[in-house]
Design a protein around this motif. Structure first.
Motif, PDB file in Angstrom:
ATOM      1  N   GLN A 128     100.442-107.797  40.637  1.00  0.00           N
ATOM      2  CA  GLN A 128      99.304-108.412  39.953  1.00  0.00           C
ATOM      3  C   GLN A 128      99.407-108.280  38.430  1.00  0.00           C
ATOM      4  O   GLN A 128      98.951-109.159  37.707  1.00  0.00           O
ATOM      5  CB  GLN A 128      97.997-107.794  40.444  1.00  0.00           C
ATOM      6  N   GLU A 129      99.995-107.209  37.945  1.00  0.00           N
ATOM      7  CA  GLU A 129     100.163-107.028  36.506  1.00  0.00           C
ATOM      8  C   GLU A 129     101.303-107.878  35.950  1.00  0.00           C
ATOM      9  O   GLU A 129     101.332-108.167  34.764  1.00  0.00           O
ATOM     10  CB  GLU A 129     100.415-105.550  36.190  1.00  0.00           C
ATOM     11  N   SER A 130     102.227-108.305  36.814  1.00  0.00           N
ATOM     12  CA  SER A 130     103.423-109.038  36.377  1.00  0.00           C
ATOM     13  C   SER A 130     103.321-110.547  36.538  1.00  0.00           C
ATOM     14  O   SER A 130     104.025-111.295  35.865  1.00  0.00           O
ATOM     15  CB  SER A 130     104.644-108.561  37.170  1.00  0.00           C
ATOM     16  N   ILE A 131     102.485-110.992  37.470  1.00  0.00           N
ATOM     17  CA  ILE A 131     102.451-112.406  37.859  1.00  0.00           C
ATOM     18  C   ILE A 131     101.002-112.857  37.966  1.00  0.00           C
ATOM     19  O   ILE A 131     100.150-112.107  38.444  1.00  0.00           O
ATOM     20  CB  ILE A 131     103.155-112.585  39.222  1.00  0.00           C
ATOM     21  N   ALA A 132     100.731-114.096  37.576  1.00  0.00           N
ATOM     22  CA  ALA A 132      99.394-114.666  37.747  1.00  0.00           C
ATOM     23  C   ALA A 132      99.181-114.961  39.235  1.00  0.00           C
ATOM     24  O   ALA A 132      99.858-115.798  39.816  1.00  0.00           O
ATOM     25  CB  ALA A 132      99.251-115.946  36.930  1.00  0.00           C
ATOM     26  N   ILE A 133      98.250-114.243  39.837  1.00  0.00           N
ATOM     27  CA  ILE A 133      97.964-114.372  41.265  1.00  0.00           C
ATOM     28  C   ILE A 133      96.675-115.169  41.437  1.00  0.00           C
ATOM     29  O   ILE A 133      95.664-114.846  40.823  1.00  0.00           O
ATOM     30  CB  ILE A 133      97.833-112.982  41.926  1.00  0.00           C
ATOM     31  N   SER A 134      96.710-116.201  42.280  1.00  0.00           N
ATOM     32  CA  SER A 134      95.508-117.005  42.490  1.00  0.00           C
ATOM     33  C   SER A 134      94.594-116.387  43.558  1.00  0.00           C
ATOM     34  O   SER A 134      93.391-116.526  43.505  1.00  0.00           O
ATOM     35  CB  SER A 134      95.880-118.441  42.855  1.00  0.00           C
ATOM     36  N   ARG A 135      95.165-115.709  44.536  1.00  0.00           N
ATOM     37  CA  ARG A 135      94.379-115.001  45.558  1.00  0.00           C
ATOM     38  C   ARG A 135      95.308-114.079  46.328  1.00  0.00           C
ATOM     39  O   ARG A 135      96.513-114.247  46.299  1.00  0.00           O
ATOM     40  CB  ARG A 135      93.668-115.964  46.501  1.00  0.00           C
ATOM     41  N   PHE A 136      94.721-113.096  47.026  1.00  0.00           N
ATOM     42  CA  PHE A 136      95.561-112.248  47.870  1.00  0.00           C
ATOM     43  C   PHE A 136      94.749-111.711  49.040  1.00  0.00           C
ATOM     44  O   PHE A 136      93.536-111.647  48.997  1.00  0.00           O
ATOM     45  CB  PHE A 136      96.242-111.119  47.080  1.00  0.00           C
ATOM     46  N   THR A 137      95.471-111.378  50.096  1.00  0.00           N
ATOM     47  CA  THR A 137      94.851-110.764  51.267  1.00  0.00           C
ATOM     48  C   THR A 137      95.669-109.505  51.603  1.00  0.00           C
ATOM     49  O   THR A 137      96.874-109.470  51.390  1.00  0.00           O
ATOM     50  CB  THR A 137      94.863-111.693  52.492  1.00  0.00           C
ATOM     51  N   VAL A 138      94.995-108.519  52.112  1.00  0.00           N
ATOM     52  CA  VAL A 138      95.658-107.275  52.504  1.00  0.00           C
ATOM     53  C   VAL A 138      95.335-107.036  53.972  1.00  0.00           C
ATOM     54  O   VAL A 138      94.211-107.242  54.404  1.00  0.00           O
ATOM     55  CB  VAL A 138      95.166-106.090  51.645  1.00  0.00           C
TER      56      VAL A 138
END
Length: 125
Positions: free
Chosen positions: A111-121
């Motif tokens: 998340q600090e390195s790449i622009a993330i539009s959404r995520f699920t865990v």
């Protein structure tokens, strides 16, 4: 030893080479092979999974993901370009490992390195 497993309706085989399964990287084929051959897999310790989605192109992710993977040796990171029409992302990034804290640290690094539009865990056993 090599065992070749076939999944009904698929053209590509699943191979088990001395307990290591060789699967395709295309998520649709991967899921179908896992579901069609579940009885062949040995159940092991818990694994923790995260799926992160980005509008970035896969070629732009190699360096940042390599750095995150290098800083998190107990975690596996993969990237899979979206190939179906109508997806709301260009690439799905997967992070998985056996220790929840290590997966969480790697997620933070992504998340600090790449622009993330959404995520699920998914914390699965």
């Amino acid at each position: 030893d090599c065992e070749v497993l076939y999944t009904e309706g698929l053209w590509v085989p699943l191979c088990n080479v001395d307990g290591t399964y060789i699967l395709p990287g295309i998520p649709r084929l991967f899921r179908a092979m896992i579901e069609g051959n579940q009885d062949s897999f040995i159940v092991g310790p818990d694994r923790y999974f995260a799926h992160l989605f980005t509008q970035s192109l896969e070629g732009d992710l190699a360096l940042p993901l390599t750095k995150v993977a290098g800083a998190n040796p107990g975690v596996q990171i993969g990237s899979y370009p979206g190939t179906a029409a109508g997806l709301d992302y260009h690439v799905k990034i997967t992070v998985d490992g056996r220790e929840k804290e290590m997966v969480e640290k790697a997620i933070q690094g992504v998340q600090e390195s790449i622009a993330i539009s959404r995520f699920t865990v998914s914390w699965e056993s």
